[in-house]
Motif scaffolding. Sequence first.
Motif, short mmCIF file in Angstrom:
data_model
loop_
_atom_site.label_atom_id
_atom_site.label_comp_id
_atom_site.label_asym_id
_atom_site.label_seq_id
_atom_site.Cartn_x
_atom_site.Cartn_y
_atom_site.Cartn_z
N GLN A 39 0.87 -1.41 -0.05
CA GLN A 39 -0.10 -0.07 -0.10
C GLN A 39 0.60 1.19 -0.11
O GLN A 39 0.60 2.18 -0.63
CB GLN A 39 -1.12 -0.02 1.24
N VAL A 40 2.04 1.26 0.71
CA VAL A 40 2.78 2.30 0.74
C VAL A 40 3.45 2.50 -0.49
O VAL A 40 3.69 3.53 -1.26
CB VAL A 40 3.97 2.15 1.71
N SER A 41 3.69 1.48 -1.31
CA SER A 41 4.63 1.31 -2.60
C SER A 41 3.72 2.12 -3.74
O SER A 41 4.10 2.88 -4.71
CB SER A 41 4.67 0.10 -2.94
N TYR A 42 2.30 2.06 -3.66
CA TYR A 42 1.38 2.40 -4.55
C TYR A 42 1.50 3.74 -4.63
O TYR A 42 1.03 4.90 -5.63
CB TYR A 42 -0.19 2.17 -4.25
N HIS A 43 2.06 4.45 -3.56
CA HIS A 43 1.97 6.17 -3.36
C HIS A 43 3.36 6.72 -3.69
O HIS A 43 3.48 7.92 -3.57
CB HIS A 43 1.51 6.45 -1.82
N GLN A 74 7.84 2.95 9.60
CA GLN A 74 9.18 2.55 9.52
C GLN A 74 9.22 2.98 7.77
O GLN A 74 10.01 3.50 7.27
CB GLN A 74 9.64 1.04 9.57
N CYS A 75 8.17 2.23 6.99
CA CYS A 75 8.04 2.65 5.44
C CYS A 75 8.10 3.96 5.19
O CYS A 75 8.87 4.45 4.40
CB CYS A 75 6.98 1.50 5.00
N VAL A 76 7.16 4.61 5.74
CA VAL A 76 7.01 6.03 5.59
C VAL A 76 8.19 6.78 5.66
O VAL A 76 8.60 7.64 4.93
CB VAL A 76 5.75 6.44 6.17
N ALA A 77 8.69 6.63 7.14
CA ALA A 77 9.94 7.41 7.43
C ALA A 77 11.10 7.24 6.26
O ALA A 77 11.86 8.14 6.08
CB ALA A 77 10.39 6.99 8.78
N TYR A 158 12.70 -1.95 -2.22
CA TYR A 158 12.62 -2.55 -1.02
C TYR A 158 12.03 -1.61 0.00
O TYR A 158 12.47 -0.75 0.65
CB TYR A 158 14.03 -2.87 -0.28
N VAL A 159 10.54 -1.86 0.31
CA VAL A 159 10.06 -0.73 0.90
C VAL A 159 10.49 -0.51 2.44
O VAL A 159 10.47 0.79 2.71
CB VAL A 159 8.38 -0.98 0.59
#
Length: 221
Positions: A39-43, A74-77, A158-159
Amino acid sequence: MDDLIGIAAVLTARFCPLRLYLDRQEEYEEPPYYAVCKQVSYHLGTPFEAEAVWDEVCTILPYAGEDERALFDQCVARCQGKEWPLFSDFDVPVTSARHGIRGTVDKVDPARPAFVLTRANEAPQAGVWGADRIRIACYIACVAESLGLEVDGGWVEYVPSGVLRYCVPGPRDRRIMLRAIAAAKKVEEGEVPKKPLNPPCVRCPHQERCGPGPRRLSDLL
Ligand code: SF4
């Protein structure tokens, strides 16, 4: 189409055909950490509001809890504030009749041309993990046949590390790919594989069934 083998199964067979055989006896459930990273990757590539993306994660995983939130943070940061290329298409099914494999490429852009595989694990110190080299080799064959894209490599995202790396597989990777496809085909045809020498059991969910010891499945059941 139905007799094509999924690239995920090819990768499992590359390390242990017996694991693929045992996986086939169980229902597959997508791990929650993958849903978070995907989901993070889509953005990536466009500005995004973290809480809006978290809301999407909670729609997909209604039971998301502290662990999922910690991974999401962690992914967002690690991903926000970096340059990410934009791709035109997402989750594109691709196949290679020549090799008898199929998969879904996470992001692709015929105009570049390029494709990306989204991974939910951390990046190695340099380059990409060995398994991802084989994945890329499989997808190069598939995007060439299905989409007419001629590429020498592919990107791996690697998200959880916020890292994007390009990989050009070599002859050794393609050799491993062919052997793994052959091993997976045998399992799909119903052959019961032997436990391989020195299998990677440490992170395998079937350890209790077949840890150190006998090498024939009949000895394990
Ligand atoms: S425990 Fe080891 S031998 Fe058994 S399926 Fe898993 S990786 Fe293969």
